[in-house]
Design an enzyme around this catalytic site. Structure first.
Site, mmCIF file in Angstrom:
data_model
loop_
_atom_site.group_PDB
_atom_site.id
_atom_site.type_symbol
_atom_site.label_atom_id
_atom_site.label_comp_id
_atom_site.label_asym_id
_atom_site.label_seq_id
_atom_site.Cartn_x
_atom_site.Cartn_y
_atom_site.Cartn_z
ATOM 1 N N CYS A 59 13.475 10.478 -3.916
ATOM 2 C CA CYS A 59 13.099 9.696 -5.019
ATOM 3 C C CYS A 59 12.744 10.900 -6.290
ATOM 4 C CB CYS A 59 12.473 8.505 -5.109
ATOM 5 S SG CYS A 59 12.749 7.350 -6.450
ATOM 6 N N HIS A 83 15.449 5.700 -0.210
ATOM 7 C CA HIS A 83 14.208 5.416 -0.021
ATOM 8 C C HIS A 83 14.423 5.546 1.207
ATOM 9 C CE1 HIS A 83 11.071 5.912 -2.747
ATOM 10 N NE2 HIS A 83 11.931 4.630 -3.697
ATOM 11 N N GLU A 142 13.227 5.426 4.373
ATOM 12 C CA GLU A 142 11.797 4.777 4.595
ATOM 13 C C GLU A 142 11.800 3.350 5.105
ATOM 14 O OE1 GLU A 142 10.274 4.971 0.687
ATOM 15 O OE2 GLU A 142 11.532 6.283 2.042
#
Length: 627
Positions: free
Chosen positions: A395, A522, A524
């Site tokens: 990001c 993202h 994750e």
């Protein structure tokens, strides 16, 4: 006599203003100075402003970290309605009242609020979370502490709910802390007794009592809880602190939780399949105990004082490190301390943070908002690029990498983001059409979106398995300015992933670098303990110099990559393997010349006939144990 310590909450800004206006009072009554108060105000305000992570679901809902834990452990996909809050329930009831659904009746907590909660649970319990299959069990976490005023409507709703769905379809598991005072060393059960008493007073009787404790508690303590809490000894489950959270499911399984729930809820589960289903999890838990070799990842962020701000990032790094059989060491670096201004103000901290960055094996630059610490992130990206250090940007990390490249490679010294400098002459990062200035809530690009890979050679695409596209979750308000993309790509910064319309840049990759990758999304959020996120796995493998071997093997980890052998041992093994392979080829040639054949089983086939009678080099390498 020294004064007693106490905690005072005050408006420090107003206090500083007052003492500046009245210096006489300041000099007479206060034994401190303005600089101290300003420092204290900065620490207090920063402590309150530091956020915990906002977890994003597929549908764009911003929810609590707990839902991220459920998704990771259960490998499911949750939705915004899986997050039930008091505000949502009251909003729903008020809207019903405004549309006349209650026919003018007085809206009350009971029955209107409690009915709304029960109806919400029944509706969401039938929503698929794995494919399209209907869920068999719905787990509801009634958060908070029993007795809190915020949770009273929910406790009452579930008291009614147990009669609505019948006893065989309703099971209550109560989690309680069993403290162990260091002075006595004896576990105290009074907190558990009190909380169970209050829970039963509210109409909910626990079927299972899960006791959290620092150390394992004995049979006597379990029997005491059983006697005073009106449950059987086998219904008291003790979960003590463990070296790894991945051992907790196995400990619960050893305590007979599966058997109890299977009988209590009449699930009719074939328990003979249990060992096979948990084998991968057992291997994962065992690996957390046996792994020895470390990999040091520096996280260059702006919220490092509160690590909960990077909870999903830390989990994703752990998943990737365990997959590569490495023990993760995370070094948090405050990005502000990497900036040139810190060198003048705090040279000691400046050099300490840079030393930690230089000693790391890889660098992660996470997301964030605002101008604070941005220059430090940019300098970290520059150092990783120039020194060929593996880097993953996420990001804001992608935006920092793009700005750094524009400044130091393209020569656009005033390149910046409009978030920090709205009037910059070279806006490398601009706000999106969805972003409305001054209106922060709900204006970001949220949720799962499709990223299309380009035809350019790409490490990150290979890590994903060479698909045409990938779906990942987003949470951002700014993006790379498409106007500068051709110029950036001309100098080696490749944009290998875009959105469906090919207007928004999603992934960058630096040509000729071991691993310099950044994503606007993202990754994750979709990382799982048994399925690590590809960008994170690439970072870990590049940090331990194993990425090239991993890609050459078709993105599969070899037995030696999964071993804990040292680098010297690995080199020796590789040398012995090559020597053995050469001798083997020579002996095979000699035997062939004498008219005889040697049949070698390779991957379960004799004489390498798995592919139409031909033996590939990769098959021989697998048979010899090479990677």
């Amino acid at each position: 006599m020294a004064p007693k310590k106490s905690t005072i909450v005050l408006n420090v800004e107003q206090f500083i203003h007052d003492i500046e206006e009245r210096p006489a009072i300041w000099n007479r009554n206060f034994h401190c100075n303005k600089a101290f108060l300003e420092q204290m105000w900065d620490e207090l305000s920063s402590a309150h402003k530091l956020p915990s992570e906002v977890y994003v679901l597929d549908d764009g809902a911003e929810v609590d970290l707990d839902l991220g834990n459920y998704e990771r452990f259960l490998d499911i996909t949750l939705h915004r309605d899986n997050n039930i809050t008091t505000g949502k329930i009251y909003k729903l009831v008020i809207e019903k009242e405004r549309t006349g659904e209650y026919l003018g009746k007085t809206v009350q907590v009971v029955p209107h609020i409690t009915d709304a909660i029960q109806e919400w649970v029944e509706r969401v319990a039938q929503t698929p979370v794995q494919g399209s299959s209907m869920p068999q069990v719905c787990i509801v976490e009634l958060g908070g502490t029993i007795g809190d005023i915020e949770g009273m409507p929910f406790v009452e709703a579930f008291r009614q709910f147990q009669f609505r769905v019948k006893r065989e379809n309703f099971c209550v598991a109560h989690v309680s802390l069993v403290p162990l005072p260091k002075a006595t060393g004896e576990p105290k059960t009074k907190p558990t007794q009190s909380s169970v008493r209050e829970l039963r007073g509210a109409g909910l009787s626990p079927d299972l009592i899960v006791c959290r404790s620092e150390k394992p508690i004995g049979v006597e303590v379990k029997e005491k809880i059983s006697n005073f809490c009106h449950v059987g000894p086998d219904q008291v489950i003790c979960i003590h602190d463990l070296n790894s959270i991945y051992h907790v499911p196995l400990l619960m399984e050893q305590n007979g939780v599966i058997e109890y729930l299977n009988e209590r809820l009449q699930l009719n589960i074939d328990l003979s399949l249990r060992a096979k289903c948990l084998q991968h999890w057992r291997d994962l838990a065992r690996r957390t105990e046996t792994v020895r070799r470390e990999v040091n990842i520096a996280i260059v962020g702006k919220y490092t004082k509160l690590t909960d701000a990077y909870a999903s990032l830390m989990k994703a790094l752990q998943h990737a490190a365990l997959a590569a059989n490495r023990k993760l060491v995370m070094t948090f670096i405050e990005s502000c301390l990497l900036e040139q201004e810190t060198l003048q103000r705090e040279p000691s901290n400046y050099h300490k943070e840079w030393q930690k960055l230089c000693e790391s094996d890889g660098i992660l630059v996470p997301g964030g908002f605002g101008s604070r610490g941005m220059e430090g992130k940019i300098r970290a990206c520059q150092w990783a690029r120039e020194n060929r250090k593996p880097l993953l940007g996420i990001c804001l990390g992608l935006q920092a990498a793009v700005i750094e490249f524009a400044r130091n490679v393209l020569g656009l010294k005033d390149a910046n983001t409009t978030e920090i400098e709205p009037q910059t002459a070279n806006p490398l990062v601009i706000d999106m059409p969805e972003h409305h200035t001054g209106q922060m809530g709900g204006t970001m690009r949220l949720g799962k979106r499709t990223t299309i890979f380009s035809d350019k050679p790409s490490i990150i695409r290979q890590l994903y398995g060479n698909p045409k596209s990938v779906e990942e979750r987003h949470r951002h308000r700014y993006e790379v300015n498409p106007k500068y993309v051709p110029q950036l790509e001309e100098h080696g910064l490749k944009f290998v992933g875009t959105d469906v319309e090919m207007n928004r840049m999603e992934i960058i990759e630096l040509s000729g670098h071991p691993y310099f990758v950044a994503t606007q999304y993202h990754p994750e959020y979709l990382s799982r303990p048994l399925k690590p996120s590809p960008p994170f796995l690439g970072l870990i493998l590049a940090s331990v110099c194993r990425l090239d071997q991993y890609i050459m093997r078709g993105c599969r980890l070899s037995p030696r990559q999964l071993s804990d052998a040292s680098s010297e041992e690995e080199d020796n093994v590789a040398g012995l393997t090559r020597s053995f392979r050469a001798q083997k080829i020579c002996s095979s040639s000699n035997s062939s010349s004498s008219g005889s054949q040697q049949l070698l089983p390779i991957n379960g086939h004799k004489n390498g006939t798995a592919n139409g009678g031909s033996t590939s080099a990769s098959d021989n390498e697998v048979a010899c144990g090479a990677d």
